[in-house]
Design a protein around this motif. Sequence first.
Motif, mmCIF file in Angstrom:
data_model
loop_
_atom_site.group_PDB
_atom_site.id
_atom_site.type_symbol
_atom_site.label_atom_id
_atom_site.label_comp_id
_atom_site.label_asym_id
_atom_site.label_seq_id
_atom_site.Cartn_x
_atom_site.Cartn_y
_atom_site.Cartn_z
ATOM 1 N N GLU A 96 47.060 11.236 8.824
ATOM 2 C CA GLU A 96 47.355 11.237 10.250
ATOM 3 C C GLU A 96 48.703 11.888 10.486
ATOM 4 O O GLU A 96 49.582 11.869 9.633
ATOM 5 C CB GLU A 96 47.286 9.842 10.856
ATOM 6 C CG GLU A 96 48.123 8.791 10.222
ATOM 7 C CD GLU A 96 47.841 7.412 10.800
ATOM 8 O OE1 GLU A 96 47.277 7.303 11.903
ATOM 9 O OE2 GLU A 96 48.195 6.437 10.147
ATOM 10 N N GLY A 97 48.820 12.501 11.655
ATOM 11 C CA GLY A 97 50.050 13.173 12.002
ATOM 12 C C GLY A 97 49.800 14.170 13.107
ATOM 13 O O GLY A 97 48.735 14.198 13.729
ATOM 14 N N THR A 98 50.788 15.026 13.327
ATOM 15 C CA THR A 98 50.708 16.053 14.356
ATOM 16 C C THR A 98 50.714 17.417 13.686
ATOM 17 O O THR A 98 51.506 17.663 12.772
ATOM 18 C CB THR A 98 51.903 15.941 15.324
ATOM 19 O OG1 THR A 98 51.910 14.615 15.863
ATOM 20 C CG2 THR A 98 51.805 16.943 16.445
ATOM 21 N N ILE A 99 49.850 18.304 14.144
ATOM 22 C CA ILE A 99 49.768 19.647 13.573
ATOM 23 C C ILE A 99 51.006 20.446 13.976
ATOM 24 O O ILE A 99 51.360 20.514 15.152
ATOM 25 C CB ILE A 99 48.489 20.374 14.049
ATOM 26 C CG1 ILE A 99 47.242 19.649 13.548
ATOM 27 C CG2 ILE A 99 48.485 21.832 13.581
ATOM 28 C CD1 ILE A 99 45.934 20.243 14.031
ATOM 29 N N VAL A 100 51.656 21.063 12.980
ATOM 30 C CA VAL A 100 52.835 21.906 13.246
ATOM 31 C C VAL A 100 52.560 23.373 12.930
ATOM 32 O O VAL A 100 53.326 24.243 13.344
ATOM 33 C CB VAL A 100 54.079 21.424 12.460
ATOM 34 C CG1 VAL A 100 54.513 20.049 12.945
ATOM 35 C CG2 VAL A 100 53.838 21.413 10.972
ATOM 36 N N GLU A 101 51.465 23.656 12.197
ATOM 37 C CA GLU A 101 51.116 25.030 11.853
ATOM 38 C C GLU A 101 49.627 25.102 11.570
ATOM 39 O O GLU A 101 49.063 24.185 10.962
ATOM 40 C CB GLU A 101 51.914 25.482 10.622
ATOM 41 C CG GLU A 101 51.724 26.922 10.252
ATOM 42 C CD GLU A 101 52.588 27.321 9.055
ATOM 43 O OE1 GLU A 101 53.519 26.575 8.676
ATOM 44 O OE2 GLU A 101 52.300 28.372 8.476
ATOM 45 N N VAL A 102 48.977 26.184 12.027
ATOM 46 C CA VAL A 102 47.545 26.378 11.798
ATOM 47 C C VAL A 102 47.352 27.739 11.133
ATOM 48 O O VAL A 102 47.967 28.724 11.533
ATOM 49 C CB VAL A 102 46.746 26.329 13.128
ATOM 50 C CG1 VAL A 102 45.264 26.560 12.891
ATOM 51 C CG2 VAL A 102 46.962 25.007 13.836
ATOM 52 N N SER A 103 46.481 27.789 10.118
ATOM 53 C CA SER A 103 46.202 29.053 9.429
ATOM 54 C C SER A 103 45.433 29.987 10.350
ATOM 55 O O SER A 103 44.901 29.582 11.385
ATOM 56 C CB SER A 103 45.407 28.804 8.155
ATOM 57 O OG SER A 103 44.118 28.330 8.474
ATOM 58 N N GLU A 104 45.340 31.245 9.930
ATOM 59 C CA GLU A 104 44.689 32.266 10.745
ATOM 60 C C GLU A 104 43.196 31.982 10.951
ATOM 61 O O GLU A 104 42.660 32.231 12.025
ATOM 62 C CB GLU A 104 44.871 33.630 10.074
ATOM 63 C CG GLU A 104 44.688 34.799 11.010
ATOM 64 C CD GLU A 104 45.123 36.092 10.339
ATOM 65 O OE1 GLU A 104 46.325 36.279 10.130
ATOM 66 O OE2 GLU A 104 44.224 36.885 10.031
ATOM 67 N N ASP A 105 42.534 31.423 9.907
ATOM 68 C CA ASP A 105 41.097 31.136 10.044
ATOM 69 C C ASP A 105 40.831 29.865 10.836
ATOM 70 O O ASP A 105 39.697 29.575 11.198
ATOM 71 C CB ASP A 105 40.425 31.050 8.676
ATOM 72 C CG ASP A 105 40.895 29.878 7.830
ATOM 73 O OD1 ASP A 105 40.337 29.690 6.736
ATOM 74 O OD2 ASP A 105 41.807 29.148 8.250
ATOM 75 N N GLY A 106 41.869 29.069 11.112
ATOM 76 C CA GLY A 106 41.730 27.863 11.918
ATOM 77 C C GLY A 106 41.208 26.650 11.176
ATOM 78 O O GLY A 106 41.000 25.606 11.781
ATOM 79 N N LEU A 107 40.999 26.759 9.865
ATOM 80 C CA LEU A 107 40.443 25.645 9.105
ATOM 81 C C LEU A 107 41.445 25.031 8.132
ATOM 82 O O LEU A 107 41.086 24.175 7.336
ATOM 83 C CB LEU A 107 39.189 26.101 8.343
ATOM 84 C CG LEU A 107 38.023 26.510 9.244
ATOM 85 C CD1 LEU A 107 36.862 27.040 8.412
ATOM 86 C CD2 LEU A 107 37.571 25.353 10.119
ATOM 87 N N ARG A 108 42.691 25.446 8.192
ATOM 88 C CA ARG A 108 43.781 24.846 7.409
ATOM 89 C C ARG A 108 44.923 24.598 8.384
ATOM 90 O O ARG A 108 45.232 25.442 9.209
ATOM 91 C CB ARG A 108 44.263 25.796 6.305
ATOM 92 C CG ARG A 108 43.262 26.008 5.210
ATOM 93 C CD ARG A 108 43.773 26.985 4.136
ATOM 94 N NE ARG A 108 44.887 26.384 3.413
ATOM 95 C CZ ARG A 108 46.092 26.941 3.285
ATOM 96 N NH1 ARG A 108 46.357 28.110 3.807
ATOM 97 N NH2 ARG A 108 47.042 26.325 2.611
ATOM 98 N N PHE A 109 45.533 23.414 8.274
ATOM 99 C CA PHE A 109 46.671 23.147 9.130
ATOM 100 C C PHE A 109 47.683 22.284 8.399
ATOM 101 O O PHE A 109 47.354 21.557 7.466
ATOM 102 C CB PHE A 109 46.250 22.496 10.459
ATOM 103 C CG PHE A 109 45.367 21.296 10.290
ATOM 104 C CD1 PHE A 109 44.000 21.414 10.308
ATOM 105 C CD2 PHE A 109 45.912 20.028 10.122
ATOM 106 C CE1 PHE A 109 43.185 20.301 10.157
ATOM 107 C CE2 PHE A 109 45.111 18.912 9.972
ATOM 108 C CZ PHE A 109 43.734 19.055 9.994
ATOM 109 N N LYS A 110 48.934 22.413 8.854
ATOM 110 C CA LYS A 110 50.036 21.668 8.259
ATOM 111 C C LYS A 110 50.435 20.562 9.224
ATOM 112 O O LYS A 110 50.597 20.787 10.420
ATOM 113 C CB LYS A 110 51.214 22.604 8.009
ATOM 114 C CG LYS A 110 52.375 21.973 7.295
ATOM 115 C CD LYS A 110 53.453 23.020 7.045
ATOM 116 C CE LYS A 110 54.594 22.474 6.236
ATOM 117 N NZ LYS A 110 55.618 23.518 6.002
#
Length: 179
Positions: A96-110
């Motif tokens: 759980e947390g808040t997304i701070v970065e999303v990959s170009e394909d949209g299926l990986r996030f930090k």
Amino acid sequence: MNDKYKKTMSQIQASHQFKQETLRLLSNGEVGRKKKMKMPNKLAVSFAVCLALGAGVTNFNMLQSSNSQQSAILDLTERIEVDPNAPSGSAIVNVEGTIVEVSEDGLRFKLDNGKWIIVTDETEIGITGPTAAPKEEQYFEPTFRVGNSISGFTLEENKDEMIAYAIYTNWNWEDPIKE
């Protein structure tokens, strides 16, 4: 086979009862024989296979349609499948947390904790089960974007990159895409 067994057992220190029982099992052919699966197990396995095939066909169709249209937006809410006949229970949340970065394909996030989450075709999307709200009413936006709150589950808690087993919530409380 019994001669080999007798020769080997004569060299091993074993109880007479153990030797007799093993010889009985070998002569009856009970060793190595597979037991038949009981009917409830067959039904459970059949149900699981049907769900897996259904999810695979759905994901394959979604992949085909998204590949054919380069400009199409990935809509993850299409993958939510509420099953009113599934057993109810509490979901385990360890992501759980808040997304701070999303990959170009949209299926990986930090997330804000520095961990990367990877969403695959096998990742369960949304909340399922008999007590789940319909997919239209769940707190799940069609795509992952910076600022969204995430809750989910992974089997790989202590890694810097984790493959998500399930993502239950993907929602931006301050600026939601859908009302």
